[in-house]
Design an enzyme around this catalytic site. Structure first.
Site, PDB file in Angstrom:
ATOM      1  N   ASN A   7     -40.483  41.363 -95.374  1.00 27.06           N
ATOM      2  CA  ASN A   7     -40.179  42.412 -94.400  1.00 27.06           C
ATOM      3  C   ASN A   7     -38.936  43.148 -94.907  1.00 27.06           C
ATOM      4  O   ASN A   7     -37.826  42.663 -94.760  1.00 27.06           O
ATOM      5  CB  ASN A   7     -39.932  41.713 -93.057  1.00 27.06           C
ATOM      6  CG  ASN A   7     -39.672  42.660 -91.922  1.00 27.06           C
ATOM      7  OD1 ASN A   7     -39.560  43.864 -92.113  1.00 27.06           O
ATOM      8  ND2 ASN A   7     -39.562  42.113 -90.724  1.00 27.06           N
ATOM      9  N   ARG A  92     -44.652  44.171 -94.988  1.00 30.60           N
ATOM     10  CA  ARG A  92     -44.598  45.072 -93.834  1.00 30.60           C
ATOM     11  C   ARG A  92     -44.401  46.510 -94.314  1.00 30.60           C
ATOM     12  O   ARG A  92     -43.483  46.806 -95.060  1.00 30.60           O
ATOM     13  CB  ARG A  92     -43.429  44.676 -92.930  1.00 30.60           C
ATOM     14  CG  ARG A  92     -43.283  45.612 -91.763  1.00 30.60           C
ATOM     15  CD  ARG A  92     -42.118  45.216 -90.895  1.00 30.60           C
ATOM     16  NE  ARG A  92     -41.890  46.217 -89.887  1.00 30.60           N
ATOM     17  CZ  ARG A  92     -40.702  46.503 -89.368  1.00 30.60           C
ATOM     18  NH1 ARG A  92     -39.644  45.837 -89.771  1.00 30.60           N
ATOM     19  NH2 ARG A  92     -40.581  47.427 -88.464  1.00 30.60           N
ATOM     20  N   HIS A 181     -43.354  49.789 -84.620  1.00 35.16           N
ATOM     21  CA  HIS A 181     -43.035  48.423 -84.147  1.00 35.16           C
ATOM     22  C   HIS A 181     -44.288  47.695 -83.667  1.00 35.16           C
ATOM     23  O   HIS A 181     -44.203  46.751 -82.886  1.00 35.16           O
ATOM     24  CB  HIS A 181     -42.011  48.442 -82.977  1.00 35.16           C
ATOM     25  CG  HIS A 181     -40.653  48.921 -83.364  1.00 35.16           C
ATOM     26  ND1 HIS A 181     -39.912  49.777 -82.580  1.00 35.16           N
ATOM     27  CD2 HIS A 181     -39.892  48.648 -84.442  1.00 35.16           C
ATOM     28  CE1 HIS A 181     -38.748  50.030 -83.167  1.00 35.16           C
ATOM     29  NE2 HIS A 181     -38.717  49.359 -84.309  1.00 35.16           N
ATOM     30  N   ARG A 242     -30.362  56.870 -84.142  1.00 33.35           N
ATOM     31  CA  ARG A 242     -31.311  57.975 -83.888  1.00 33.35           C
ATOM     32  C   ARG A 242     -31.226  58.421 -82.438  1.00 33.35           C
ATOM     33  O   ARG A 242     -31.116  57.589 -81.532  1.00 33.35           O
ATOM     34  CB  ARG A 242     -32.741  57.511 -84.179  1.00 33.35           C
ATOM     35  CG  ARG A 242     -33.015  57.311 -85.648  1.00 33.35           C
ATOM     36  CD  ARG A 242     -34.370  56.661 -85.874  1.00 33.35           C
ATOM     37  NE  ARG A 242     -34.225  55.378 -86.528  1.00 33.35           N
ATOM     38  CZ  ARG A 242     -35.152  54.439 -86.584  1.00 33.35           C
ATOM     39  NH1 ARG A 242     -36.320  54.625 -86.034  1.00 33.35           N
ATOM     40  NH2 ARG A 242     -34.914  53.299 -87.202  1.00 33.35           N
ATOM     41  N   GLU A 389     -41.818  39.153 -86.530  1.00 27.72           N
ATOM     42  CA  GLU A 389     -42.710  40.002 -87.321  1.00 27.72           C
ATOM     43  C   GLU A 389     -43.325  39.237 -88.479  1.00 27.72           C
ATOM     44  O   GLU A 389     -44.488  39.442 -88.821  1.00 27.72           O
ATOM     45  CB  GLU A 389     -41.931  41.221 -87.839  1.00 27.72           C
ATOM     46  CG  GLU A 389     -41.881  42.303 -86.783  1.00 27.72           C
ATOM     47  CD  GLU A 389     -40.662  43.187 -86.841  1.00 27.72           C
ATOM     48  OE1 GLU A 389     -39.664  42.807 -87.492  1.00 27.72           O
ATOM     49  OE2 GLU A 389     -40.694  44.256 -86.218  1.00 27.72           O
TER      50      GLU A 389
END
Ligand code: ADP
Length: 403
Positions: A7, A92, A181, A242, A389
């Site tokens: 990842n 990923r 996500h 962001r 994840e």
């Protein structure tokens, strides 16, 4: 089977060797601060300093060597070589574009197609591809799979997927919402259903993934039906760096000012906005500390951050005609009792009642990855769920290989 999950971010790589049948992490290694003066590799309790300036490619090589070394030393995992012990490597990838909606076995042609999507996730896809190439070169005889963060949102209905722009413009530039996500949103949905012992098909779930990047997803019958990120990971919530939702007119205004070109605008929106833009740091722990010491700007930043999440929760309750579960996950969602409490304030009217004491006590671990936050009288289940994840990627690849 054993799947190695990689990842990669722009400055870190997380990885885990996972036994997909039991879900156990046999080993985990991560490298942080890649490209900086202090690149560190963490393998269990051991920490190794790598050469200053070690780049992503070299960091992946070191990480794989570390796994292989461990195998060769014949301890906990196996005495076989890494290649013969690992059934597959799962990578990923943040953006899969319109085409990649399943875990995809990689070959040169597929890699070329994924490369074409770099402009859709310029911060995320290129480093992942660099790492992926490095891993493929080091383990050429193991199948490598890409698992996409956009894939779970392939089920978005048209009304949640399209922007109200002219059809010819949308078609010409491939403009639509994708969502992100997804690997973790899907993992949370499945984990919650298993934990509550309720069929996923029967649940309406709102999953708040609050990390550095953050998004909320509405999940109905196990499928994503709306999500706060859009064509790129810039839309939606206020994030670490962001801005999330901004009136597009603001961007026109900035563009027309002549003071800022497209690349600078990109940098402003991706790296210099959000919490960092508001108060100079994207570390919510520090923002909480400063707010409790009386810093008004930090208090306002928290109020804005929470207000945006609450707006999305309310919107998704309306979109799904109700909600059965609200789940919090990722760095902030798992660790910040304050943010969870403020997101859930005054939601009693829709049957969501927090137990403040329970919320304060949450400590998620690999053995206890889910905690209940709601009062016994609450009609809506309120949960904190550990993001995983790597496990979700490994499981998806094992399923693709027929396990
Ligand atoms: P990424 O999206 O980079 O994987 P994470 O899921 O690790 O990010 O989340 C990072 C965010 O979580 C940071 O803003 C960090 O400040 C926040 N965070 C981590 N621990 C805590 C905590 N105990 N309290 C509040 N925020 C926390």
């Amino acid at each position: 089977m054993r799947v190695l999950a990689l990842n990669c971010g722009s400055s870190s790589v997380k990885s885990a060797l996972i036994d997909t049948a039991s879900g156990r992490r046999l080993q985990e290694i991560h490298v942080e601060n890649i490209g900086s003066e202090q690149v560190r590799l963490h393998a269990g309790a051991q920490v190794h300093d790598l050469d200053a300036g070690t780049n992503l490619q070299a960091a992946v090589d070191e990480l794989l060597a570390c796994y292989a070394g461990r195998f060769q030393r014949g301890n906990a995992v196996s005495t076989e070589s890494l290649t013969s012990s690992v059934a597959a490597v799962a990578h990923r990838l943040v953006h899969g574009g319109p085409k990649f909606v399943d875990p995809t076995r990689l070959d040169d042609a597929v890699l070329g197609e994924i490369e074409q999507l770099n402009h859709l996730a310029p911060l995320h896809n290129p480093p992942a591809l660099t790492a992926l190439r490095s891993a493929r070169a080091a383990l050429p005889n193991v199948p490598h799979f890409a698992v996409f963060d956009t894939a779970f949102h392939a089920t978005l209905p048209d009304h949640a997927r399209e922007y109200a722009l002219p059809a010819d413009v949308r078609k010409r530039y491939g403009i639509r919402r994708f969502g992100f996500h997804g690997i973790n949103h899907e993992h949370v949905a499945r984990s919650v259903a298993a934990y509550l012992q309720i069929d996923l098909e029967k649940l309406r779930i709102i999953c708040c993934h609050l990390g550095n990047g953050a998004s909320v997803t509405a999940i109905e019958q196990g499928r994503s039906v709306d999500t706060s990120m859009g064509m790129t990971p810039l839309e939606g919530l206020i994030m670490g760096t962001r801005a999330g939702d901004v009136d597009p007119g603001v961007l026109l205004q900035l563009g027309r000012s002549g003071d800022i070109d497209a690349d600078q605008l990109d940098d402003l929106l991706n790296k210099r906005s959000g919490l960092k833009g508001l108060v100079g740091t994207n570390d919510l722990r520090e923002i909480q500390r400063r707010a409790s010491a009386g810093d008004q700007d930090c208090e306002l930043a928290i109020a804005m951050y929470v207000h945006r999440i609450r707006k999305y929760i309310g919107a998704y309750v309306a979109a799904m005609g109700g909600v059965d579960v609200i789940a919090f996950t990722a760095g902030v969602g798992e660790h910040s009792a304050l943010i969870r409490r403020r997101c859930l304030e005054r939601l009693d009217f829709m049957g969501a009642t927090l137990d403040a004491a329970r919320n304060e006590k949450v400590k998620l671990t690999s053995d206890a990855p889910i905690a209940v936050l709601n009062a016994p009288t609450s009609r809506v289940h309120l949960l904190a769920v550990r993001a995983d994840e790597e496990f979700a990627m490994a499981r998806a690849v094992a399923a693709a290989l027929g396990e």
